[in-house]
Design a protein around this motif. Structure first.
Motif, short mmCIF file in Angstrom:
data_model
loop_
_atom_site.label_atom_id
_atom_site.label_comp_id
_atom_site.label_asym_id
_atom_site.label_seq_id
_atom_site.Cartn_x
_atom_site.Cartn_y
_atom_site.Cartn_z
N HIS A 131 0.82 -1.21 0.00
CA HIS A 131 0.00 0.00 0.00
C HIS A 131 0.86 1.27 0.00
CE1 HIS A 131 -4.13 -1.59 1.43
NE2 HIS A 131 -3.47 -2.56 0.81
N TYR A 161 0.27 5.77 0.48
CA TYR A 161 -0.72 6.69 1.05
C TYR A 161 -0.66 8.04 0.37
CZ TYR A 161 2.86 9.16 3.82
OH TYR A 161 3.95 9.89 4.22
N PHE A 204 -8.61 -1.46 0.93
CA PHE A 204 -8.08 -0.11 1.11
C PHE A 204 -8.94 0.64 2.10
CE2 PHE A 204 -10.74 -0.35 -2.64
CZ PHE A 204 -11.63 0.68 -2.48
N PHE A 229 -5.24 5.12 2.03
CA PHE A 229 -4.28 4.01 1.97
C PHE A 229 -4.78 3.01 0.94
CE2 PHE A 229 -4.03 5.65 6.32
CZ PHE A 229 -2.67 5.81 6.50
N MET A 230 -3.95 2.67 0.00
CA MET A 230 -4.41 1.80 -1.09
C MET A 230 -3.21 1.13 -1.74
SD MET A 230 -7.25 2.88 -3.89
CE MET A 230 -6.25 4.02 -4.83
N PRO A 231 -3.37 -0.10 -2.25
CA PRO A 231 -2.23 -0.73 -2.96
C PRO A 231 -1.77 0.16 -4.12
CG PRO A 231 -3.96 -2.36 -2.58
CD PRO A 231 -4.53 -1.02 -2.20
#
Lengths: 435, 435
Positions: free
Chosen positions: A192, A194, A221, A238-240
């Motif tokens: 992840h 940000y 997420f 927050f995410m891949p």
């Protein structure tokens, strides 16, 4: 060693960020001659620095460290209390899960203001000096020397009795530990990234309930929002990375938010959302573990330089501040003797810093995918109930980590025991529900 | 790219050890201009170098790589075949567990001779050159440049199209990978150290059966012995460092050997045992993992520099040699295009090198504590039986790793499946025994 001897010893702190500046206060208070070398300009005069989180959650451990140098009240007065999580479901429904008892809260703090206050506090000590714009180019702990490069671009050798590496996750000081015999090390990036966005004030007031940490959990997420003093919120998505990479146009971003965070769009504003989204790329998050924090009696690492952790337990700064406090307690215990303090600091502190690292990684999954389950809410209620009837026996993990100085690794041990109790209760609860 | 173009490209190999020298042969064969920089003196003229294992086990993967550069027969003729493990129990009883079928064996090879042969092979290529006594001081992959320090002590910049880091577990080239975005890295020392001892020839002959790898498994520690061409054996004692530290005097050492390896004392000789034991301190063992082996199309790591592993599967050199072979196969596939080969090498090879690292760590426990259990012997027999009746379906793990080029990570997957079968058989076996 009496204080007049201590006074003569010189300590160089590399890094004037949060942990470096706090540490310098602790060491200056002990009458050492303290010099901080910080690569950036003085943030009190320079333009704002991008690329780090804007606000942070201050909790008990960090407050105790600030208290020890007389700064707690000042810092707390500039924070916004957050008494619980406010969960935003996809439908827009909001529900609250308190962090602890009614009197317990964490504080949303501006990184920049806190850093300014700490630097000003350091400079009040006549035996401390901060050198801004000085980059570390060479670190020779065995010879008690560092080489720094100042604005004049002429390398300068500086001698000292101790080097304290507070130069963050990408620490230059730490790179000298890599060939230390039997030094175990790991650095791990999580998939992840940000990105920070802003919810501005609405008609001069907070656009959402201010005294909560807002969470939009979406399984793989999530987004969170922390309140700022000036009535805005800072959101962090927050995410891949590979999901971030799919959002290439303004429309992609708006569609994505419409699908997953529809209630946030009017709060952020369509135009600002798109603009901020493409301002900076998503930032990586790294977890770092070392099997030793010291090199003989010459050099010690603290904060992110020693143990960068992922931010999902809100303990990065708190753990770093507690490092300084623990070191200060050891300096009391061993009468300022570096040759005793440094090995003991590694021995004592590493299990705790590794424990909070693991807990933060665990919470990374919990926050984005469990937090909105019925079982999570049931468990939080169960924990509160058990804590109320057996306050010293049964303490929720979050409470131990956030509202106590129970050693992190002991908190984990107690939590494992408590989980066995939970597990029994869960089976009974499921049976009840299925009746 | 045709070969005339390839000829103009210059590749610098850092390190003239086993993997560096082999790699240089592969690259010289492809008509690149190849330069090796090796920090030590030429081992063909210098005194023997201490601190690394003296002999190594060469198996199928390593042989296939040597075959590709036409060196297999020469190297094999200088090795001693080992057809199985010979287990020495505490009582002095010896039992054999074969490695595979009657025609399968691994080879005990002298590190020094192999390295000499490889260096001589490199130098036969007119387009290759080895610079001994040249230490890498700076590595700038993006600029296609390295700075080396030769015997004249004047730093020299050398430009190139590709840097190949074969500079071992403590690789200087690899240190430039540490700040690569999202580069995961770990280095882990195991609690055990190793020490080499010698069993000299007895009346001009081998003092024990030569065609075996001798093992004295003693649970938390163990000793092994590999035969050398000159009819001696090199013993390696693996033991936790804190156990080594307890043996301070000659008597401590003799008592220890009397207690745990009584049959080895007359073979090594009391005086030589004590002398060799205190000659060098126990050496550490490190396992290193990287999430990438390349930097853009400028730099690639192979061998221990990319993935140092513990020695308990006898695959360190074999895995390093297979790296070179895999890279060579990719150079065929992508017609010498570095920008394609390098990322593909990382993508393809990392799962395999991580798998053999994990297997080596697993075998560390198996060799010292399971190898003398009834269940281990039963399982080895069962594996041989299942392999005999279903030769392509059921292949023992050891066979897949040692006598095939089945990708390491695929070997692990197949092994997990096969373990399920074992587990069923084990229960039946225990039931039979208890009847």
């Amino acid at each position: 060693m009496d204080s007049s001897q201590a006074e003569r010893k010189k300590i160089i702190v590399i890094g004037g960020g949060l942990v470096g500046a706090l540490n310098a206060c602790f060491l200056a208070k002990r009458n050492f001659q303290v010099e901080i070398y910080e690569a950036r300009e003085d943030i009190r005069v320079a333009q704002s620095v991008r690329g780090r989180s804007i606000n942070l959650a201050l909790s008990y451990r960090g407050r105790q460290a600030l208290k020890a140098i007389g700064l707690e009240d000042q810092v707390v007065s500039q924070g916004v209390p957050m008494r619980g999580r406010m969960i935003h479901s996809l439908s827009g429904k909001r529900s609250v899960i308190p962090y602890g008892t009614k009197s317990q809260y964490i504080l949303s703090i501006s990184r920049k203001n806190l850093n300014k206050d700490l630097l000003t506090a350091v400079e009040k000590y006549p035996n401390a000096k901060v050198h801004f714009g000085h980059r570390l180019v060479k670190c020779s702990p065995e010879e008690g020397m560092v080489t720094v490069l100042g604005p004049d671009n002429v390398p300068k050798d500086v001698t000292c009795d101790l080097i304290v590496g507070c130069d963050g996750a990408y620490s230059t000081v730490r790179s000298h530990f890599m060939r230390k015999p039997r030094f175990d090390y790991s650095q791990q990036y999580i998939p992840h990234g940000y990105m920070e966005l802003t919810i501005p004030p609405k008609c001069g007031e907070y656009a959402m309930e201010p005294n909560y940490l807002h969470i939009w959990p979406r399984n793989t997420f999530m987004m969170i929002a922390l309140p700022n003093m000036e009535k805005s919120f800072t959101c962090t998505l927050f995410m891949p990375f590979d999901e971030f990479e799919k959002l290439l146009t303004s429309n992609d971003v708006l569609d994505f938010f419409q699908k997953y965070f529809p209630d946030s769009i009017p709060l952020i504003g369509e135009q600002a959302l798109v603009q901020d989204f493409f301002l900076l790329p998503a930032q990586p998050m790294i977890a770092i573990k070392c099997s030793s924090f010291h090199l003989k009696s010459h050099c010690v690492l603290m904060g992110d330089a020693a143990h960068a952790i992922v931010p999902f337990f809100g303990q990065g700064m708190n753990a770093g501040f507690e490092d300084c406090l623990v070191f200060d307690e050891l300096m009391d215990k061993f009468n300022n003797d570096f040759s005793m303090c440094l090995p003991e600091f590694s021995r004592f502190r590493i299990p705790d810093d590794h424990a909070i690292s693991d807990l933060s990684m665990y919470n990374y999954v919990e926050m984005r995918s469990h937090v909105n389950s019925l079982w999570f809410i049931f468990r939080k209620n169960l924990e509160r109930f058990l804590h109320a009837i057996m306050p010293s026996t049964f303490i929720p993990l979050y409470t131990m980590v956030t509202f106590s100085r129970i050693r992190y690794h002991e908190a984990v041990q107690r939590w494992h025991w408590q989980n066995k109790v939970h597990s029994i209760m869960k089976h009974r609860w499921i049976r009840e529900k299925n009746k």
